[in-house]
Design a protein around this motif. Sequence first.
Motif, PDB file in Angstrom:
ATOM      1  N   ASP A 277      -8.181  -1.689   7.699  1.00 51.32           N
ATOM      2  CA  ASP A 277      -7.291  -1.805   8.856  1.00 51.32           C
ATOM      3  C   ASP A 277      -8.022  -2.342  10.081  1.00 51.32           C
ATOM      4  OD1 ASP A 277      -4.992  -1.025   7.590  1.00 51.32           O
ATOM      5  OD2 ASP A 277      -5.135   1.085   8.170  1.00 51.32           O
TER       6      ASP A 277
ATOM      7  N   LEU B 236      -4.272   3.113  -4.594  1.00 48.31           N
ATOM      8  CA  LEU B 236      -4.372   2.500  -3.268  1.00 48.31           C
ATOM      9  C   LEU B 236      -5.580   1.582  -3.182  1.00 48.31           C
ATOM     10  CD1 LEU B 236      -3.559   2.312  -0.254  1.00 48.31           C
ATOM     11  CD2 LEU B 236      -4.980   4.341   0.141  1.00 48.31           C
TER      12      LEU B 236
ATOM     13  N   ARG C 122       0.830  -1.214   0.000  1.00 49.82           N
ATOM     14  CA  ARG C 122       0.000   0.000   0.000  1.00 49.82           C
ATOM     15  C   ARG C 122       0.863   1.262   0.000  1.00 49.82           C
ATOM     16  NH1 ARG C 122      -4.602  -0.662   4.492  1.00 49.82           N
ATOM     17  NH2 ARG C 122      -2.940  -1.678   5.687  1.00 49.82           N
TER      18      ARG C 122
ATOM     19  N   GLN D  25     -12.258   3.107   2.779  1.00 48.18           N
ATOM     20  CA  GLN D  25     -11.817   1.727   2.593  1.00 48.18           C
ATOM     21  C   GLN D  25     -10.551   1.440   3.393  1.00 48.18           C
ATOM     22  OE1 GLN D  25     -10.051   0.434  -1.186  1.00 48.18           O
ATOM     23  NE2 GLN D  25     -11.672  -1.110  -1.335  1.00 48.18           N
ATOM     24  N   LEU D  26      -9.627   2.396   3.426  1.00 52.82           N
ATOM     25  CA  LEU D  26      -8.390   2.229   4.197  1.00 52.82           C
ATOM     26  C   LEU D  26      -8.686   1.993   5.669  1.00 52.82           C
ATOM     27  CD1 LEU D  26      -5.273   2.463   4.469  1.00 52.82           C
ATOM     28  CD2 LEU D  26      -5.608   4.929   4.754  1.00 52.82           C
TER      29      LEU D  26
ATOM     30  N   MET E 125     -10.276   6.698   1.455  1.00 56.43           N
ATOM     31  CA  MET E 125      -9.947   6.808   2.874  1.00 56.43           C
ATOM     32  C   MET E 125     -10.869   5.930   3.729  1.00 56.43           C
ATOM     33  SD  MET E 125      -7.260   8.670   3.083  1.00 56.43           S
ATOM     34  CE  MET E 125      -6.813   7.772   1.578  1.00 56.43           C
TER      35      MET E 125
ATOM     36  N   GLN F  50      -5.878  -2.415  -2.126  1.00 56.54           N
ATOM     37  CA  GLN F  50      -6.741  -2.821  -1.016  1.00 56.54           C
ATOM     38  C   GLN F  50      -7.826  -3.781  -1.482  1.00 56.54           C
ATOM     39  OE1 GLN F  50      -6.253   1.008   1.965  1.00 56.54           O
ATOM     40  NE2 GLN F  50      -7.962   1.023   0.551  1.00 56.54           N
TER      41      GLN F  50
END
Length: 479
Positions: free
Chosen positions: A252, A184, A139, A247-248, A245, A188
Amino acid sequence: MLQEAPQPGCRTGSESVHQSAPADNRNEATGLARFATQLREMLGAIVRAEDDRTLAQRTAFIAFFIRASSAALALVSQILLARWLGSHEYGIFAFAFVTLVLVGGLIPLGFPTAGQRFIAEYTEAGRPDLTRGYVFGSRLFVVGVGTLVAVVGAAGLWLFSERIGGDYVLPLYLVLVCLPVYALMEVQDGIARNYSWIDLALALPYLVRPLSILAIVGGTILVTGHADAVTAGYALIAAVWITGMAQLILLDIRLGRRLPKGRRSYAWKGWTVTALPIFLVESFYMLLTNTDVLVVSLYMGPADVGVYYAAVKVLALVSFVPFAVTAASAHKYAEYNTAGDVARLQSFVRDTVRWTFWPALLASLAILVAGKPLLWLFGPDFSAGYPLLFILVIGLMARAMVGPVDRVLNMLGQQNACAIVYAGAFALNLALNFTLIPRFGLSGAAWATSTALIVESILLFFVAKSRLGLHVFVLDSRR
């Protein structure tokens, strides 16, 4: 005339008919009940996902539902954008969006697909340290590459803006802002698929993102009474960054529950050696499926680009079938291969080819029937793209006949051969586009793409057969 009395124990013809009818009805009812029971058991097994096959089916079904919903949503959104912007501005936005999809899809350099192979292998081998390293490192890597490409691209636009059509310059600048986060999300997506989190992989980019674009453009029209390609470009920036953002953060959170914290290990050499050929495969595939739009923009005006892009978007409804199957199956090819389970691998490959072709065939037939009214919804001028659907669908069906063969090759170490095939198909497509578009216009572009897909499918079939001994074709008599 006297009739002969029936003998005891015998039935007359009328008695036989009347007495056999209830038996037939009972048999029919029993057959329907048996079918209903089998169907209920099959669906229950898929919902419970008690083994890898039913888990893959459930994942494919969820991916199919999300992708089908997104395809319908994309079609509606493109229709509304075409109506709101007009054919000229819509053609400019289509060019800018295709540029984002093309460049943004290439920036990850093969790491999303390679991740589906590596994470499956590391999980099988019990190496969570390498998994953690890949999840974090891949990433960070693609965000860095995306930022670099955006900076270089901005410099290039500034230097050569006079040679680029004035209408395209600002929308292309806006596309560059999207590149790091778009790349990104590609990585992901690949990470989430390894854990069968297909909702996280697909819902944000394919449902929330187009809805956000539509809402922003529509809201602008309500407030100002006007929208153009630049407006859509700003909406694209907002939609990409918001969904990326989100999805990030969600990824996590889920990884924290599945992958315990610990030391990270990195195998950059092995990752790069594997990912680069996959990058070539995906590069040539992206070019193969988007070159026609770009070459059309060189020879024809924005309105023609809009008509061709609308036809492609209508037929893209078929693409959610192979997309869904690939989303559910790619990492399983690597898992079975690592475990040395040849029989299971062969059976699973046959299943995924069938899951790809038959739904794709039904979807194609439905679109050919409803294609003209669908195109008319974009605007009266867009109906001119209807004959293109019949040409483009030939190539799509050829590709569906061999299912996700490219993913099979990439997951089983044949990415180099796959890259060579895609390179040849892209070169053929490019040559045909430059040859046919000046003579035949939009039909030439459609024939160029379909011909390249047919050749590509044949070559991939023979590579899988000769290199892996796999009969990757929908008509397989060796069951």
